[in-house]
Design a protein around this motif. Structure first.
Motif, PDB file in Angstrom:
ATOM      1  N   ALA A 119      22.868  -4.998 -10.465  1.00 42.27           N
ATOM      2  CA  ALA A 119      23.592  -5.498  -9.297  1.00 42.27           C
ATOM      3  C   ALA A 119      23.082  -4.834  -8.025  1.00 42.27           C
ATOM      4  O   ALA A 119      22.919  -5.493  -6.976  1.00 42.27           O
ATOM      5  N   ALA A 120      22.802  -3.526  -8.099  1.00 47.70           N
ATOM      6  CA  ALA A 120      22.280  -2.817  -6.923  1.00 47.70           C
ATOM      7  C   ALA A 120      20.891  -3.335  -6.554  1.00 47.70           C
ATOM      8  O   ALA A 120      20.575  -3.541  -5.361  1.00 47.70           O
ATOM      9  N   ASN A 121      20.055  -3.570  -7.566  1.00 44.44           N
ATOM     10  CA  ASN A 121      18.713  -4.099  -7.295  1.00 44.44           C
ATOM     11  C   ASN A 121      18.788  -5.484  -6.666  1.00 44.44           C
ATOM     12  O   ASN A 121      18.040  -5.810  -5.731  1.00 44.44           O
ATOM     13  N   SER A 124      19.733  -5.125  -3.149  1.00 42.94           N
ATOM     14  CA  SER A 124      18.611  -4.594  -2.365  1.00 42.94           C
ATOM     15  C   SER A 124      17.609  -5.693  -2.057  1.00 42.94           C
ATOM     16  O   SER A 124      17.112  -5.807  -0.917  1.00 42.94           O
ATOM     17  N   TYR A 125      17.314  -6.520  -3.041  1.00 45.50           N
ATOM     18  CA  TYR A 125      16.385  -7.628  -2.824  1.00 45.50           C
ATOM     19  C   TYR A 125      16.979  -8.624  -1.828  1.00 45.50           C
ATOM     20  O   TYR A 125      16.261  -9.231  -1.024  1.00 45.50           O
ATOM     21  N   THR A 126      18.278  -8.828  -1.871  1.00 46.56           N
ATOM     22  CA  THR A 126      18.920  -9.735  -0.913  1.00 46.56           C
ATOM     23  C   THR A 126      18.717  -9.240   0.513  1.00 46.56           C
ATOM     24  O   THR A 126      18.377 -10.024   1.426  1.00 46.56           O
ATOM     25  N   ASN A 127      18.913  -7.926   0.713  1.00 45.79           N
ATOM     26  CA  ASN A 127      18.715  -7.345   2.048  1.00 45.79           C
ATOM     27  C   ASN A 127      17.240  -7.441   2.471  1.00 45.79           C
ATOM     28  O   ASN A 127      16.927  -7.763   3.636  1.00 45.79           O
ATOM     29  N   SER A 128      16.331  -7.174   1.531  1.00 46.88           N
ATOM     30  CA  SER A 128      14.900  -7.241   1.852  1.00 46.88           C
ATOM     31  C   SER A 128      14.483  -8.663   2.195  1.00 46.88           C
ATOM     32  O   SER A 128      13.645  -8.888   3.099  1.00 46.88           O
ATOM     33  N   ILE A 129      15.068  -9.626   1.511  1.00 47.97           N
ATOM     34  CA  ILE A 129      14.762 -11.035   1.797  1.00 47.97           C
ATOM     35  C   ILE A 129      15.204 -11.398   3.203  1.00 47.97           C
ATOM     36  O   ILE A 129      14.499 -12.119   3.946  1.00 47.97           O
ATOM     37  N   GLU A 130      16.375 -10.907   3.595  1.00 56.73           N
ATOM     38  CA  GLU A 130      16.853 -11.194   4.949  1.00 56.73           C
ATOM     39  C   GLU A 130      15.889 -10.607   5.984  1.00 56.73           C
ATOM     40  O   GLU A 130      15.561 -11.263   6.996  1.00 56.73           O
ATOM     41  N   ASN A 131      15.436  -9.360   5.736  1.00 56.86           N
ATOM     42  CA  ASN A 131      14.457  -8.756   6.663  1.00 56.86           C
ATOM     43  C   ASN A 131      13.139  -9.533   6.668  1.00 56.86           C
ATOM     44  O   ASN A 131      12.507  -9.736   7.718  1.00 56.86           O
ATOM     45  N   ALA A 132      12.753  -9.991   5.455  1.00 56.27           N
ATOM     46  CA  ALA A 132      11.501 -10.749   5.363  1.00 56.27           C
ATOM     47  C   ALA A 132      11.616 -12.080   6.103  1.00 56.27           C
ATOM     48  O   ALA A 132      10.645 -12.555   6.711  1.00 56.27           O
ATOM     49  N   LYS A 133      12.765 -12.696   6.030  1.00 51.53           N
ATOM     50  CA  LYS A 133      12.970 -13.947   6.751  1.00 51.53           C
ATOM     51  C   LYS A 133      12.836 -13.737   8.260  1.00 51.53           C
ATOM     52  O   LYS A 133      12.285 -14.594   8.979  1.00 51.53           O
ATOM     53  N   GLU A 173       5.157 -12.345   1.614  1.00 52.70           N
ATOM     54  CA  GLU A 173       6.099 -11.252   1.315  1.00 52.70           C
ATOM     55  C   GLU A 173       7.490 -11.797   1.005  1.00 52.70           C
ATOM     56  O   GLU A 173       8.175 -11.324   0.090  1.00 52.70           O
ATOM     57  N   LEU A 174       7.898 -12.841   1.761  1.00 52.98           N
ATOM     58  CA  LEU A 174       9.196 -13.467   1.512  1.00 52.98           C
ATOM     59  C   LEU A 174       9.221 -14.117   0.143  1.00 52.98           C
ATOM     60  O   LEU A 174      10.208 -13.990  -0.611  1.00 52.98           O
ATOM     61  N   LYS A 175       8.103 -14.814  -0.195  1.00 51.94           N
ATOM     62  CA  LYS A 175       8.036 -15.474  -1.500  1.00 51.94           C
ATOM     63  C   LYS A 175       8.112 -14.438  -2.646  1.00 51.94           C
ATOM     64  O   LYS A 175       8.816 -14.633  -3.643  1.00 51.94           O
ATOM     65  N   VAL A 176       7.391 -13.329  -2.488  1.00 52.60           N
ATOM     66  CA  VAL A 176       7.418 -12.279  -3.504  1.00 52.60           C
ATOM     67  C   VAL A 176       8.835 -11.710  -3.656  1.00 52.60           C
ATOM     68  O   VAL A 176       9.325 -11.504  -4.776  1.00 52.60           O
ATOM     69  N   LYS A 181      13.871 -11.261  -6.498  1.00 51.05           N
ATOM     70  CA  LYS A 181      15.334 -11.442  -6.488  1.00 51.05           C
ATOM     71  C   LYS A 181      15.770 -12.307  -7.677  1.00 51.05           C
ATOM     72  O   LYS A 181      16.771 -12.012  -8.362  1.00 51.05           O
ATOM     73  N   ALA A 182      14.999 -13.382  -7.935  1.00 50.02           N
ATOM     74  CA  ALA A 182      15.320 -14.240  -9.090  1.00 50.02           C
ATOM     75  C   ALA A 182      15.214 -13.452 -10.391  1.00 50.02           C
ATOM     76  O   ALA A 182      16.065 -13.576 -11.287  1.00 50.02           O
ATOM     77  N   ALA A 183      14.153 -12.633 -10.508  1.00 49.69           N
ATOM     78  CA  ALA A 183      13.995 -11.809 -11.713  1.00 49.69           C
ATOM     79  C   ALA A 183      15.130 -10.803 -11.835  1.00 49.69           C
ATOM     80  O   ALA A 183      15.646 -10.537 -12.927  1.00 49.69           O
ATOM     81  N   SER A 184      15.534 -10.238 -10.694  1.00 50.70           N
ATOM     82  CA  SER A 184      16.634  -9.262 -10.699  1.00 50.70           C
ATOM     83  C   SER A 184      17.946  -9.920 -11.106  1.00 50.70           C
ATOM     84  O   SER A 184      18.732  -9.345 -11.860  1.00 50.70           O
ATOM     85  N   ASP A 185      18.177 -11.163 -10.627  1.00 54.10           N
ATOM     86  CA  ASP A 185      19.391 -11.884 -11.031  1.00 54.10           C
ATOM     87  C   ASP A 185      19.398 -12.148 -12.531  1.00 54.10           C
ATOM     88  O   ASP A 185      20.432 -12.050 -13.188  1.00 54.10           O
ATOM     89  N   TYR A 186      18.214 -12.501 -13.072  1.00 56.25           N
ATOM     90  CA  TYR A 186      18.111 -12.735 -14.509  1.00 56.25           C
ATOM     91  C   TYR A 186      18.407 -11.450 -15.288  1.00 56.25           C
ATOM     92  O   TYR A 186      19.132 -11.466 -16.286  1.00 56.25           O
ATOM     93  N   GLN A 187      17.839 -10.338 -14.798  1.00 59.45           N
ATOM     94  CA  GLN A 187      18.092  -9.052 -15.451  1.00 59.45           C
ATOM     95  C   GLN A 187      19.581  -8.686 -15.395  1.00 59.45           C
ATOM     96  O   GLN A 187      20.127  -8.120 -16.345  1.00 59.45           O
TER      97      GLN A 187
END
Length: 359
Positions: A119-121, A124-133, A173-176, A181-187
């Motif tokens: 959940a933390a990961n 974190s990816y959600t926040n990074s995606i927002e910055n990447a956007k 970078e946004l795509k990565v 994030k998708a992998a983290s959600d699956y995990q």
């Protein structure tokens, strides 16, 4: 003269016999109005069968024929080797089940921690995606400006290409990050599923402990059943038992005759029951001790005649019917006023004559 004397003696004897007959007949008649008697009566006592609850070979016998025993006394012992092994096996099974529960609890803790990390990961990816956007938005705007300037020949091609490259890097970078994030959600979903499975495994482990505990309790009971004890105070019957003999669970081996209660069961004809009632006093003469009269009272009547309790009860609806006077068992309890020493001499099965006082 001699003939007259003889006739006179004969007449006197006849008169005496007739008088005695009348007196005896009158006595029996008036006695029958207030009494009911029968010689079809026996002494009864509680007979507790000795029945082992487990099978095995007799190891040792502690009692002898006709011996008096107290409740809880050891009668005989069955070899407990097999039952001891089963008990130890059940103990080991319980220990293993308890350890499995601890392992399952540890797995639950690990799975719960994994859910938290996932959940933390994901966050974190959600926040990074927002910055990447934001970076993509800025790089796109810069590229558009540089593109217009390049069309107007206001900047060099190198500057244009640098702006284009910056835009593409930001988009990559946004795509990565989105893929991560998708992998983290699956995990995270996997971690939640694992946590649920671990919780179920914990419940199963707890149920296994209960089952193992029940098996241990059963093994402990069976181990205890190898020691056969007296259930009541009394006198044992003939013991047809030898060390090394194989006995089966549920097999009746011998009896303990209770010394606490003695009563009489009298089988009266159905024609004698008209005036008999509960609580009526009874005189009892036992054949073995004819010089003493026991006193009792009527305490109960059988719910059916004796023939109805026989192995093959008669069925009057078949064959030719012959009316037979039936007998009904009547329980007669001995009163406390009887001589205790005399009562202690009574044995189940002794014959007795009973006289019920109807008035």
């Amino acid at each position: 003269m001699e003939t007259k004397k003889t006739n006179k003696k004969f007449t006197i004897i006849l008169i005496v016999l007739v008088t005695l007959g009348v007196v005896y007949g009158g006595y029996k008649y008036f006695h029958s109005l207030a009494h009911e008697t029968t010689d079809d009566a026996q002494i009864e006592q509680n007979m507790s069968p000795i029945i082992p609850r487990v099978s095995g070979y007799v190891q040792k016998i502690y009692v002898k024929d006709n011996q008096y025993v107290k409740k809880g006394d050891t009668l005989f012992v069955i070899d407990n080797s097999d039952y001891l092994v089963r008990f130890e096996e059940a103990q080991a099974g319980l220990l293993a089940a308890e350890n499995n529960l601890e392992v399952s609890k540890a797995d639950v803790g690990s799975a719960t921690a994994g859910v938290s990390v996932s959940a933390a990961n994901a966050q974190s990816y959600t926040n990074s995606i927002e910055n990447a956007k934001v970076k993509v938005w800025r790089a796109t705007n810069d590229f558009q400006r540089y593109e217009n300037l390049y069309k107007n020949k206001s900047i060099t091609k190198q500057q244009y290409e640098e702006a284009l490259a910056a835009k593409q890097v930001a988009e990559n970078e946004l795509k990565v990050l989105q893929d991560q994030k998708a992998a983290s959600d699956y995990q995270k979903r996997v971690a939640v599923s694992r946590s649920n499975v671990s919780s179920k495994q914990t419940e199963v482990a707890a149920a296994n402990i209960k089952r193992a505990q029940a098996q241990l309790d059963a093994a402990k009971l069976n181990l205890g059943y190898t020691i056969v004890t007296a259930a009541i105070d009394g006198q044992v019957s003939t013991i047809d038992l030898q060390p090394g003999q194989m006995v089966q669970a549920g097999q009746s081996l011998f009896y303990i005759i209770s010394s606490e209660e003695v009563w009489v069961v009298a089988n009266f004809k159905e024609t004698q029951l008209n005036k008999m009632r509960l609580g009526q006093e009874v005189e009892i003469k036992v054949d073995a001790y004819p010089d003493y009269t026991f006193v009792g009272e009527v305490t109960s009547f059988s719910p059916a005649t004796g023939s109805r309790f026989s192995l093959l009860p008669p069925d009057n609806a078949t064959g030719n019917f012959v009316k037979t006077v039936q007998r009904l068992p009547v329980k007669i309890s001995l009163k406390n006023t009887n001589d205790k020493e005399k009562v202690s001499l009574l044995r189940a099965g002794m014959n007795a004559d009973v006289d019920v006082h109807l008035k």
